[in-house]
Scaffold this active site. Structure first.
Site, PDB file in Angstrom:
ATOM      1  N   HIS A 278       0.839  -1.212   0.000  1.00  0.00           N
ATOM      2  CA  HIS A 278       0.000   0.000   0.000  1.00  0.00           C
ATOM      3  C   HIS A 278       0.869   1.256   0.000  1.00  0.00           C
ATOM      4  CE1 HIS A 278      -4.007  -1.817   0.458  1.00  0.00           C
ATOM      5  NE2 HIS A 278      -3.427  -2.740   1.217  1.00  0.00           N
ATOM      6  N   ASP A 341      -0.793  -5.035   5.876  1.00  0.00           N
ATOM      7  CA  ASP A 341      -1.792  -5.880   5.229  1.00  0.00           C
ATOM      8  C   ASP A 341      -1.570  -5.938   3.727  1.00  0.00           C
ATOM      9  OD1 ASP A 341      -2.485  -3.128   5.113  1.00  0.00           O
ATOM     10  OD2 ASP A 341      -4.487  -3.677   4.412  1.00  0.00           O
ATOM     11  N   GLU A 342      -2.079  -6.959   3.101  1.00  0.00           N
ATOM     12  CA  GLU A 342      -2.151  -7.107   1.642  1.00  0.00           C
ATOM     13  C   GLU A 342      -0.823  -6.800   0.949  1.00  0.00           C
ATOM     14  OE1 GLU A 342      -6.845  -6.259   0.789  1.00  0.00           O
ATOM     15  OE2 GLU A 342      -5.564  -4.511   1.067  1.00  0.00           O
ATOM     16  N   ALA A 343       0.272  -7.250   1.561  1.00  0.00           N
ATOM     17  CA  ALA A 343       1.600  -7.048   0.977  1.00  0.00           C
ATOM     18  C   ALA A 343       1.887  -8.170  -0.022  1.00  0.00           C
ATOM     19  CB  ALA A 343       2.658  -6.990   2.073  1.00  0.00           C
TER      20      ALA A 343
END
Length: 530
Positions: A278, A341-343
């Site tokens: 992100h 998150d969401e790496a």
């Protein structure tokens, strides 16, 4: 405290029966306001109080009423001034705030010396000649004032003179929170929200005893906080948002103004700089943060998982250290959220390596690490807080981390994410975690949502609102309310009080209050709105 709450549950149920009797219209299809001139039943507020003892004559705010505050306490004086600011426009009364002693009027007392109240609890006692709020600490006094607001007619929230009477039912409320952390998050990165918009949301959250404001300050679409040592983060990364709008960012003075306003509402600010994924806004601002040394273009879409800081590069950690140092120095609160998150574009090995170097930096600057629950895959440091946003509750790594001492803030996306669509007809929001109506948002227990989490591991709850589809305060509020109240109640009220049948009646009574406050909320068909 929890044993005491269980002992008082029987008394609370009696008060809730009284509430339901006053609140249901014929057939239970809608909630009716109290009879004209009658005070609101003592327990008919959100969040539900821990202990309610109704009885006795009501107190009436009159033209000669004074607000009496504890002498020698600047914070009590400020809370008294805040209360007067709420009540004066609608009542039309002078309501002077005084430290002169007296047994009449609205009395705000500090130094209750009651261990059961803790730092945030209060006791409200209403009799014919006075209403007294007593607390150990200013935060408890402030929360008691929010209860007093809700016990008064909804029109008390209006900014023009209204007709009374302004009565508070007789009896006593003794109240303290279930969890220490009761948060709400606003994503200012996907769409930028101004200082005044954030302050407005803070004021709305305070009414429901929220005490943590999580600011999501960076993402692929925008960087929202000025960092003196890396000025292009704001100058370049702050100029975009979803859909290609102009974006924006907070100067450090802006950020301090948000901090000050939140503090005046006894709310702690938790800044989040999302890493290592992100991160496109940062990568677009500084080419050297990219592994290939080439800055990507600014991003205005809504995909996730495509960006990553360059974990092997030393400059990545100089960047991270500088950002944490500057933002931490501006932030008096305990927590610093580092995302995580969401790496999806960061390998498992690189993710663990990054978190291994990033977490100690947070501690260096005096803050407690907070991160999304994926940090439990990367050896959380001692004292770290993992924010759970899953939907299944079967994540063994989260339970294992909790057993090892990592504390949890619970934000299951299919319960607590306020940007999820209510149903298929919702014009705003997303639905990747399913549709989340008001009853579903209320129907869960933070202590048991994740399987095998040990007792005491849950620090609290948080209601995030992501803004891919939200760009105005009106849109934000439509998605947040009335689900926010349910998360607030889950965080504050004893677990034994959680009952949808009773809650929806109390929630229905919040409708006129939200309208008076100018909140354009979602009128769920599951709630018997007044």
């Amino acid at each position: 405290m929890r044993q005491r709450q269980r002992r008082t549950f029987a008394r609370l149920i009696g008060s809730l029966v009284l509430v339901a009797g006053a609140g249901f219209a014929s057939g239970g299809a809608s909630a009716a306001p109290a009879a004209a001139g009658a005070p609101r039943p003592l327990g008919q507020i959100v969040p539900a109080p821990a202990d309610v003892s109704p009885g006795g004559s009501p107190f009436t705010i009159a033209p000669g009423t004074r607000i009496r505050v504890a002498g020698g306490s600047p914070e009590a004086q400020r809370i008294g001034d805040y209360l007067a600011g709420v009540l004066r426009p609608s009542t039309g009364y002078a309501l002077p705030v005084t430290d002169a002693r007296g047994g009449d009027g609205i009395r705000l007392l500090l130094g209750a010396d009651d261990d059961a109240l803790g730092d945030e609890g209060y006791r409200l006692t209403s009799v014919r000649g006075s209403v007294t709020i007593a607390a150990n600490e200013p935060a408890g006094l402030f929360h008691g004032v929010q209860t007093l607001r809700q016990l008064l007619p909804a029109n008390v929230e209006k900014r023009t003179r209204q007709s009374g009477p302004w009565k508070v039912a007789g009896g006593t409320i003794t109240d303290a929170p279930r969890y220490a952390y009761r948060g709400a998050m606003i994503d200012v990165s996907r769409h930028f929200f101004t200082v005044d918009q954030v302050k407005r949301y803070i004021d709305q959250l305070a009414l429901y005893k929220i005490n943590e404001l999580h600011l999501h300050l960076s993402d692929d679409q925008g960087w929202r906080i000025a960092v003196d040592s890396w000025p292009r983060l704001a100058a370049v990364g702050g100029q975009t948002q979803v859909g290609g709008g102009k974006g924006g960012f907070f100067t450090q003075a802006d950020y301090r103004a948000i901090i000050a306003h939140a503090s005046s509402r006894y709310m702690e600010v938790v800044p989040e700089i999302d890493t290592p994924g992100h991160s496109n806004a940062a990568l677009a601002s500084y080419a050297e943060l990219n592994c290939d040394g080439v800055a990507p273009p600014p991003y205005t879409g809504t995909s996730v998982g495509f960006s990553s800081l360059c974990v092997p590069k030393d400059v990545t950690y100089r960047f991270f250290d500088d950002v944490v140092r500057e933002v931490a120095a501006l932030t008096p609160g305990r927590y610093f959220h580092i995302g995580g998150d969401e790496a999806k574009s960061t390998s498992k090995e690189d993710y663990a390596a990054f978190m291994g170097r990033a977490q100690p930096v947070v501690g260096t600057y005096g803050k407690t690490v907070m991160a999304w629950h994926q940090i439990t895959d990367a050896n959380p440091v001692k004292g770290a807080v993992a924010q759970y946003w899953g939907t299944l509750g079967n994540e063994a790594e989260v339970a294992a981390a909790a057993h090892a001492g990592t504390r949890l803030v619970m934000s299951p996306a299919n319960r607590a994410y306020l940007d999820m669509k209510y149903d298929a007809k919702s014009p705003l929001g997303t639905s990747w975690a399913g549709y989340v109506e008001v009853d579903k948002s209320y129907a869960w227990d933070p202590d048991t949502f994740v399987k095998d989490v040990p007792a005491g591991a849950v620090l609290g709850v948080e209601a995030p609102i992501w803004t891919e589809t939200l760009s105005t305060s009106a849109q934000l509020e439509y998605m947040a309310f009335p689900r926010l109240q349910g998360i607030a109640e889950i965080g504050w009220s004893p677990a034994a009080t959680h009952d949808w049948a009773g809650y929806k009646v109390r929630l229905a009574q919040q409708g006129p209050r939200m309208t008076a406050l100018g909140i354009g909320f979602y009128r769920s068909p599951l709630v018997p709105w007044v």
